[in-house]
Design an enzyme around this catalytic site. Sequence first.
Site, PDB file in Angstrom:
ATOM      1  N   GLU A   6       4.770  -6.742 -24.267  1.00 56.11           N
ATOM      2  CA  GLU A   6       5.095  -8.004 -23.587  1.00 56.11           C
ATOM      3  C   GLU A   6       5.536  -7.703 -22.165  1.00 56.11           C
ATOM      4  OE1 GLU A   6       8.291  -9.894 -25.724  1.00 56.11           O
ATOM      5  OE2 GLU A   6       7.263  -9.635 -27.637  1.00 56.11           O
ATOM      6  N   LYS A  24       8.129  -7.689 -19.213  1.00 60.54           N
ATOM      7  CA  LYS A  24       9.590  -7.721 -19.140  1.00 60.54           C
ATOM      8  C   LYS A  24       9.964  -8.655 -17.996  1.00 60.54           C
ATOM      9  CE  LYS A  24      13.756  -4.969 -19.343  1.00 60.54           C
ATOM     10  NZ  LYS A  24      14.523  -5.800 -18.422  1.00 60.54           N
ATOM     11  N   ASP A  52      11.961 -10.869 -15.397  1.00 60.23           N
ATOM     12  CA  ASP A  52      13.158 -10.536 -14.625  1.00 60.23           C
ATOM     13  C   ASP A  52      13.992 -11.785 -14.385  1.00 60.23           C
ATOM     14  OD1 ASP A  52      14.915  -8.954 -13.334  1.00 60.23           O
ATOM     15  OD2 ASP A  52      13.703  -8.643 -11.543  1.00 60.23           O
ATOM     16  N   TYR A  94      11.000 -14.956 -26.264  1.00 61.68           N
ATOM     17  CA  TYR A  94      10.429 -13.667 -26.641  1.00 61.68           C
ATOM     18  C   TYR A  94      10.912 -13.117 -27.986  1.00 61.68           C
ATOM     19  CZ  TYR A  94      14.527 -11.947 -23.985  1.00 61.68           C
ATOM     20  OH  TYR A  94      15.772 -11.745 -23.494  1.00 61.68           O
ATOM     21  N   LYS A 125       9.906   0.530 -17.719  1.00 60.02           N
ATOM     22  CA  LYS A 125      10.179  -0.094 -16.418  1.00 60.02           C
ATOM     23  C   LYS A 125       9.179   0.351 -15.357  1.00 60.02           C
ATOM     24  CE  LYS A 125      13.955  -1.788 -15.460  1.00 60.02           C
ATOM     25  NZ  LYS A 125      15.368  -1.705 -15.784  1.00 60.02           N
ATOM     26  N   CYS A 159       7.581   6.588  28.684  1.00 56.57           N
ATOM     27  CA  CYS A 159       6.694   6.826  27.548  1.00 56.57           C
ATOM     28  C   CYS A 159       6.926   8.234  27.011  1.00 56.57           C
ATOM     29  CB  CYS A 159       5.245   6.657  28.005  1.00 56.57           C
ATOM     30  SG  CYS A 159       4.043   7.233  26.779  1.00 56.57           S
ATOM     31  N   CYS A 207       3.503  10.319  28.021  1.00 55.16           N
ATOM     32  CA  CYS A 207       3.068  10.603  29.396  1.00 55.16           C
ATOM     33  C   CYS A 207       4.164  10.400  30.436  1.00 55.16           C
ATOM     34  CB  CYS A 207       1.851   9.757  29.751  1.00 55.16           C
ATOM     35  SG  CYS A 207       2.257   8.018  30.013  1.00 55.16           S
ATOM     36  N   CYS A 230       3.883   1.287  27.285  1.00 54.97           N
ATOM     37  CA  CYS A 230       3.765   2.362  28.260  1.00 54.97           C
ATOM     38  C   CYS A 230       2.881   1.824  29.386  1.00 54.97           C
ATOM     39  CB  CYS A 230       3.102   3.560  27.594  1.00 54.97           C
ATOM     40  SG  CYS A 230       2.324   4.682  28.762  1.00 54.97           S
ATOM     41  N   CYS A 266      -2.353   7.832  30.127  1.00 48.44           N
ATOM     42  CA  CYS A 266      -1.544   8.299  28.991  1.00 48.44           C
ATOM     43  C   CYS A 266      -2.462   8.880  27.913  1.00 48.44           C
ATOM     44  CB  CYS A 266      -0.744   7.130  28.427  1.00 48.44           C
ATOM     45  SG  CYS A 266       0.199   7.548  26.957  1.00 48.44           S
TER      46      CYS A 266
END
Length: 701
Positions: A111, A113, A115, A243, A332, A426, A429, A444, A450
């Site tokens: 089944e 689980k 939450d 359940y 789990k 940068c 560069c 930059c 660059c």
Amino acid sequence: MTPIVQMRQLIKLLQQHNHAYYALDTPLISDAEYDDLFHRLKSLESDYPDLIQHDSPTRRVGGEVLAQFDSVVHDVPMLSLGNIFNESELQDFDRRVRERLPGQEIRYELELKLDGLAVSLRYEEGVLVQAVTRGDGESGENITQNARTIRNLPLLLEGRSDQTDAANSESSTEATKKFSEVPELLEVRGEVLMPRSGFERLNREAEARGEKTFVNPRNAAAGSLRQLDPQLTAARPLAFYAYAVAQSRPQPTIQSQYESLEWLGRLGFELAEQRTVVDSVEAIQQHYLAIQAIRATLPYDIDGMVIKINSLRQQQQLGFMSREPRWAVAYKFPAQAALTQLEGVDWQVGRTGTLTPVARLVPVFVGGVTVSNVTLHNIGEIRRLDIRLGDTVSVFRAGDVIPKIEKVWPEFRPANAASLSLPTVCPVCQSPVVMPEGEAMARCSGGLFCPAQRIEAIRHFVARKALDIEGLGDKWVEALQGLGLLNTVADIFHLAEHRDQLIGLEKLGEKSVQNLLAAIENSKSTTLTRLIFGLGIRGVGETTARLLAEHFQTLEAVQAATLDQLVKVPEVGQITAEWIYDFFQAPHNIEVLEKLKAAGVHWPLPAARAHQPLTGESWVLTGTLAQFSREQAGMMLQSLGARVSGSVSAKTKAVVAGEKAGSKLDKAQSLGIRILSEAEFIDLMESHGVVIADFLDGFSE
Ligand code: IVH
């Protein structure tokens, strides 16, 4: 119609609409219509109080505000489950079970689980009399009033009430069969949760009111169930999934967990999906992986799978160990959140110079993988999180989702932890970093000076949707750049001249160099769309590249386009137009384009204009136009591929509004649809090359 039949009919309708609204999230009637049905039932009930039905939805609202919840001792304790996390622990579980049941055939029922929160429901003579939270397992809180407000939770077990039977047209044998299924006493266990759609709606509404939002559906469900005022609980979209049967008098003739859930289903309980029975560890593992894969598509949160021995007789044989059953275990999913520390931040330079902060973390196992780098998106995100060096952070990763830092824990912050700031130059560069006002990203300013931007520019140019040069992968690009052979995209087409140098590189050998050079040669024959896209102009994705190519037809025309001409291209706004314009003005780019052409990169001239840029769009004309009729305007639109529709909907692309436009204009405004005046419409038509006079001749009003 007798009052009772009317009542039954109204109850049935209200139940159907509750289900559509809460479980399916697709309301079939308006709130006002629902309220009307509800009030009809209420007034019948006040006229005939003796006939009030146990399962009437009117009984779900109301109830008095409590000072506190009473404590209730569970008849049958509410146990917890042991956890397992991987296949080897699963094998251990299976082995332990088989050792205790030697020679027996074992079947496992699987089944989801869920939450949420475990709740125990007690029904006497088919009527819900008590709902209790799990508490410490021995005793919990009496939340009966609140449980009654949960829309899909049966207040009356199906087939029990004589009144129900009277109103039913079902045969008496069927009614007897159903009746016989409802026990004198039934205690059902299950999970109260908040479906994701309802959770999102609740948070949206809270946000709109400027109130605090819930962290996750589980917390929202817990907070909602523990309200002392049942009216508050009633307003929350909770659901109950059964359940287990904790006790029943008389005992049903049921042999397995699977059958007991089917029975609960017949009694009117909602059951979670994905139930199955298997007989091997392999099959369990397979189902576990399958559930994990569809996890995100489920309507509610789950945190794993529950494995139960299917045979109730075997469950009894196995019994319990301390507070956990030996016949069941929770398998789990890997934790989706974990704590770790921030070691530093690297700034990555993208193709257009964007600087993206990437958090370097102490590696942590989360969501099934080890995570050590996580993007922080931009400086705004850093400020929002107020994250500092050495901070403890929560990393979240679900399924295939990109991991992210969800929370910073200032409680664990080391003394004098340094703040993070935007670099001024940068990291690659050393050009100055700029952050234009109103933009989220820092950049930059080095452009193609660059190396990082150059690499990204070349990567983009060779990508599949651009020039599509297979074989020129990242390693090659970096290595060739290191040798000074690849400074601009035009250099790609001169690599053949350095064939010998290439063969020595990265031990790749003659064959792959040959393949690469062949792919480069092949790519020279391309399309204007691919080329424009490949240039990596800011704001110009694949679609815009195509629209530019279609609109201007030649590269020279795109290069020569003014800002005014550019904004006439569909999807190109003022800002993108400026980016495109600037790109083609930059001497460096002009030079690269010349070199590309000189190296033999070419594309076919588009065939005769089959220019239907509005294909697939739905347009609406409204009001009186001064220069032509609506029919004539409609023909112009159709010549560009648009469909002309008589009514405005969310699918409408644009509305042309003349004088005295009325409700269609109002509707378009409320939907935020683009609205054009007659003059704007004429501009647009002309920008697409429509000769308006052609449409006026020969058409009479
Ligand atoms: S059976 C003795 N089945 O998990 C067995 N529990 O860790 C009792 N849960 O408190 C539980 N989905 O809140 C069972 N399909 C499921 C479940 C489930 C969620 C929760 C339940 C329980 C916790 C045990």
